[in-house]
Design a protein around this motif. Structure first.
Motif: not given
Length: 272
Positions: A220-243
C-alpha cells in the motif's frame, strides 16, 4: 443574434487561447534550450552514472545469482533495466528543473524578468516543465541505449507505449521540480526534498522488485509512489505489452495535470 455570435465565437476563442499558451510555452522552452544545447553531452551523461552502477552491482552482480525468469524478461538484469530508465528520468527531470529555476531565482536574478512577461502562468509552467521533460528524455535515452546494448531488444525499449510512459514520468517529476524550484529559499533546501522524496522513491518505486510480491502493508505504501506506476508500465511495455497496465497511464496523467495546476498557481502568485 448576439447570443448566437457569442456561442459561435466561443470555440474560436478557446482555440486561440490554446494556441497562445502553446506558443508562449515554446518560447519559455526555447530560452532554456539555448542554455541546454551547449551542455547536451553533460546532461545526457549526468544521470547515467547511478543507473550504470546499479546495473553492474545488481543486474550483473546480484542478478547472476538469481534464477532466470524472475518477473518480466528472461533475467534479473532485463527485469531491472526498465526501472533504471524510470530512475534516470525521475532524477534528472526533477533535479535539472529544480536547479535551473533556483539558478535563475537565487543567482543570476533574471527570474523576475520572466515573471514580468505578458505570458499566462500556465504557459510559464508548461515551458519549464517541457524543458525538464527534455532533460529527462536526454538522460534516459542514454540508459535506453545501454539497455539495448545489454539485451539486443531494440523494439522493447523504443515502442510507443514505453515512450508514452517515459514522457509522462518526465512530466510528473519535472512538474514537481517546478513547484519545488519556486518554493525553496536556498540550495540546501533542495537537498532536503531530494533526501526525503527522490532517494527513498529510487529504491521503493518498484525499480528493483515486483511490488505484487510484497506484503499488503508495504504494498500500500509502494503504490502511493508515482515511480511505481512508471516502473510497472515501462516493464510491461518492454516485455508484456499484451498485459499492459493502462491504469499507470491514467495515474501519471492525472498527477501531471494536478502538478501543472499547482505550478501555474505558484507562478501566478510568485513574488520574486
Amino acid at each position: 443574434m448576439e447570443s448566437q455570435l457569442s456561442l459561435s465565437s466561443s470555440p474560436k476563442s478557446i482555440k486561440s487561447f490554446i494556441q497562445t499558451i502553446w506558443a508562449d510555452s515554446l518560447t519559455i522552452l526555447w530560452g532554456d534550450w539555448l542554455d541546454l544545447r551547449v551542455r547536451i553531452v553533460q546532461v545526457a551523461a549526468s544521470g547515467l552514472v547511478s543507473p550504470l552502477i546499479y546495473i553492474l552491482a545488481f543486474g550483473l552482480g546480484l542478478g547472476s545469482t538469481l534464477k532466470p525468469g524472475m518477473g518480466s524478461g528472461n533475467s534479473y538484469l532485463e527485469f531491472m533495466l526498465p526501472g533504471m530508465v524510470a530512475l534516470s528520468s525521475m532524477t534528472i527531470g526533477f533535479g535539472g528543473t529544480v536547479f535551473s529555476i533556483c539558478g535563475e531565482r537565487l543567482f543570476t536574478k533574471n527570474f523576475e524578468e520572466m515573471l514580468l512577461l505578458p505570458i499566462h502562468p500556465i504557459a510559464l509552467h508548461f515551458g519549464k516543465m517541457m524543458a525538464g521533460i527534455l532533460r529527462g528524455l536526454m538522460t534516459s535515452g542514454s540508459v535506453i541505449l545501454v539497455a539495448i546494448l545489454f539485451t539486443g531488444k531494440i523494439w522493447s525499449f523504443l515502442n510507443p507505449l514505453f515512450l508514452l510512459i517515459l514522457v509522462l514520468n518526465c512530466a510528473v517529476f519535472s512538474g514537481l521540480g517546478v513547484i519545488v524550484g519556486l518554493s525553496v529559499k536556498s540550495l540546501e533546501s533542495v537537498g532536503i526534498y531530494n533526501n526525503f522524496i527522490i532517494v527513498p522513491m529510487s529504491f521503493l518505486g518498484a525499480t528493483f522488485f515486483d511490488p505484487a510480491q510484497l506484503p499488503s502493508a508495504l504494498k500500500s505504501v509502494v503504490y502511493l509512489l508515482p515511480l511505481t506506476y512508471t516502473s510497472i508500465g515501462l516493464r510491461a511495455a518492454a516485455y508484456q505489452s499484451t498485459q499492459f497496465p493502462w491504469y499507470s497511464v491514467a495515474v501519471l496523467l492525472i498527477l501531471a495535470v494536478i502538478l501543472s495546476a499547482i505550478g501555474a498557481y505558484k507562478f501566478a502568485t510568485q513574488q520574486d
